[in-house]
Motif scaffolding. Sequence first.
Motif, PDB file in Angstrom:
ATOM      1  N   ARG A 238      20.099  39.988 -26.957  1.00  0.00           N
ATOM      2  CA  ARG A 238      19.664  38.729 -26.325  1.00  0.00           C
ATOM      3  C   ARG A 238      19.511  37.718 -27.443  1.00  0.00           C
ATOM      4  O   ARG A 238      18.920  38.031 -28.475  1.00  0.00           O
ATOM      5  CB  ARG A 238      18.276  38.907 -25.715  1.00  0.00           C
TER       6      ARG A 238
ATOM      7  N   HIS B 215      17.298  39.207 -14.993  1.00  0.00           N
ATOM      8  CA  HIS B 215      18.504  39.951 -14.631  1.00  0.00           C
ATOM      9  C   HIS B 215      18.102  41.134 -13.766  1.00  0.00           C
ATOM     10  O   HIS B 215      17.103  41.775 -14.062  1.00  0.00           O
ATOM     11  CB  HIS B 215      19.180  40.525 -15.882  1.00  0.00           C
TER      12      HIS B 215
ATOM     13  N   PRO C 174      16.866  43.310 -23.402  1.00  0.00           N
ATOM     14  CA  PRO C 174      18.260  43.270 -22.932  1.00  0.00           C
ATOM     15  C   PRO C 174      18.586  44.387 -21.929  1.00  0.00           C
ATOM     16  O   PRO C 174      18.054  45.493 -22.025  1.00  0.00           O
ATOM     17  CB  PRO C 174      19.064  43.442 -24.229  1.00  0.00           C
TER      18      PRO C 174
ATOM     19  N   ILE D 204      16.377  41.939 -29.608  1.00  0.00           N
ATOM     20  CA  ILE D 204      15.897  40.613 -29.207  1.00  0.00           C
ATOM     21  C   ILE D 204      16.062  39.763 -30.460  1.00  0.00           C
ATOM     22  O   ILE D 204      15.296  39.889 -31.420  1.00  0.00           O
ATOM     23  CB  ILE D 204      14.431  40.657 -28.716  1.00  0.00           C
TER      24      ILE D 204
ATOM     25  N   THR E 225      15.580  33.957 -29.307  1.00  0.00           N
ATOM     26  CA  THR E 225      14.833  34.299 -28.085  1.00  0.00           C
ATOM     27  C   THR E 225      13.355  33.933 -28.265  1.00  0.00           C
ATOM     28  O   THR E 225      12.815  34.046 -29.365  1.00  0.00           O
ATOM     29  CB  THR E 225      14.948  35.823 -27.816  1.00  0.00           C
TER      30      THR E 225
ATOM     31  N   GLU F 179      24.393  39.240 -24.851  1.00  0.00           N
ATOM     32  CA  GLU F 179      24.027  39.007 -23.451  1.00  0.00           C
ATOM     33  C   GLU F 179      23.440  37.600 -23.293  1.00  0.00           C
ATOM     34  O   GLU F 179      22.294  37.368 -23.675  1.00  0.00           O
ATOM     35  CB  GLU F 179      23.000  40.083 -23.064  1.00  0.00           C
TER      36      GLU F 179
ATOM     37  N   ALA G 294      21.855  34.327 -21.425  1.00  0.00           N
ATOM     38  CA  ALA G 294      20.924  34.138 -20.297  1.00  0.00           C
ATOM     39  C   ALA G 294      21.279  32.806 -19.617  1.00  0.00           C
ATOM     40  O   ALA G 294      22.045  32.014 -20.165  1.00  0.00           O
ATOM     41  CB  ALA G 294      19.493  34.107 -20.809  1.00  0.00           C
TER      42      ALA G 294
ATOM     43  N   SER H  23      21.597  34.146 -32.993  1.00  0.00           N
ATOM     44  CA  SER H  23      21.613  35.531 -33.488  1.00  0.00           C
ATOM     45  C   SER H  23      22.097  35.633 -34.926  1.00  0.00           C
ATOM     46  O   SER H  23      21.898  36.660 -35.574  1.00  0.00           O
ATOM     47  CB  SER H  23      22.533  36.400 -32.618  1.00  0.00           C
TER      48      SER H  23
END
Length: 422
Positions: A31, A40, A55, A67, A71, A219, A221, A250
């Motif tokens: 994430r 989700h 995630p 994470i 995030t 992933e 969001a 990330s």
Amino acid sequence: MIQLVIGSQWGDEGKGKIVDIMAEKADLVVRFHGGNNAGHTVVINGKKFPFHLIPSGILQKKPTVVIADGTVIDPDVLLEEMDIFEKMGINLKKKLVISPRCHLIMPYHKELDQAYENARGKNKLGTTKRGIGPVYADKVSYNGIRIYELLDWPLFVEKFKFQAEIKNKILVAFGVIPIKVETYLPVFKKLAERVRPMVRDTFAIFQKAIKQKKYILLEGAHGVMLDNSFGLYPYVTASNVIEGGVNIGSGVPSKKIDEVWGIVKAYTSRVGGGPLPTELFEKTADDIRERGYEYGTTTGRPRRVGWLDLPAVKFACLLSSINRIAITKIDILSGLSQIKVCVDYKLDGKKIEFSQCGYLELKKLEPVYKNFDGWKEDISKIKSFKKLPVNCQKYIKFVEKYLEVKIKIVSVSPERKASIFV
Ligand code: IMP
């Protein structure tokens, strides 16, 4: 291999299920933005698993879930999710990694989110009231508090007190009761102890994984229409949802991404305010909402629904170099005699592109529709594209042609197994 999964609409496209399928073989599931404003749902053997922070890949045996830096973390939500997964027998110390760069959603962020919404009155944006706007505002104005500080308790307490003192003045101006730092210290202390073994340098983890050609699944969001820069500001969220958000959130370089999967729901939905050009009302809307269970995973709010808006999705595809599509919830359209798809926008009789529109234009414009004949059959058990009703195939093929991106997965029910690989 590096794969990115992003929502191409207003969120809630069914990313969780697709990520869960892909996560089976992944080494890392990541994430990289947003917080518990996202939700989700993964359905396994009829049981629903709603996720907000951790995630979706956590339920698969192989991957480590991360994470990552962009995030934002609400302590109560993370602790609650950690409890759930630990009770299920998942060893989080082995399975979960958290970046020290993640910002914390502080109690005053949630109060401020609510206070701003109340103050906006009839112009409210419809945020999830999870403190997302205020936490990112603090991040960019150097007032944030991160996991990094949380792990140095005296420093954390000092920063928390300083920020709370300022924020309380704003809350009082809004007529809201100020927060008491002492009330919240135990939960942060608990969080610090629980996450300490999981906090690691995620940059090094990703660099090593890239070098070793591991399978990284990113992933996303929300959905591209909620991107802070390219969505319909101010009816957006506070993070960057688009492909470029990966690098920011990330540290994984965008250039290293091999596949960008756009998740396209066969119709449109959104929660919160702002224009929605293809919005449906009354019976058709109610039917789709009920059949598609279009209620927010995070807030439980009924979602607004509409026909598929292809100019918007095409914009998302181009903006994020989407090169593969998974179309979801096509089964929800079964039983409708006519299905419409928006193929163009017209404003004052002239064609207008999605990228030319702000919320003022979108409110006024007229969608141009193409009509499709529907299908009656239940398609939820169908396993091959060719076995789908002809009209359903026509619909999917049209979407693919319009978007100029291959549709690789057709999801025909929420179940993990119910996906047609094209
Ligand atoms: P916030 O992210 O809570 O600040 O809300 C801003 C806008 O984004 C609101 O319209 C929310 O309903 C919407 N939003 C945020 N996250 C999601 C999501 O994951 N799915 C759908 N809508 C979302």
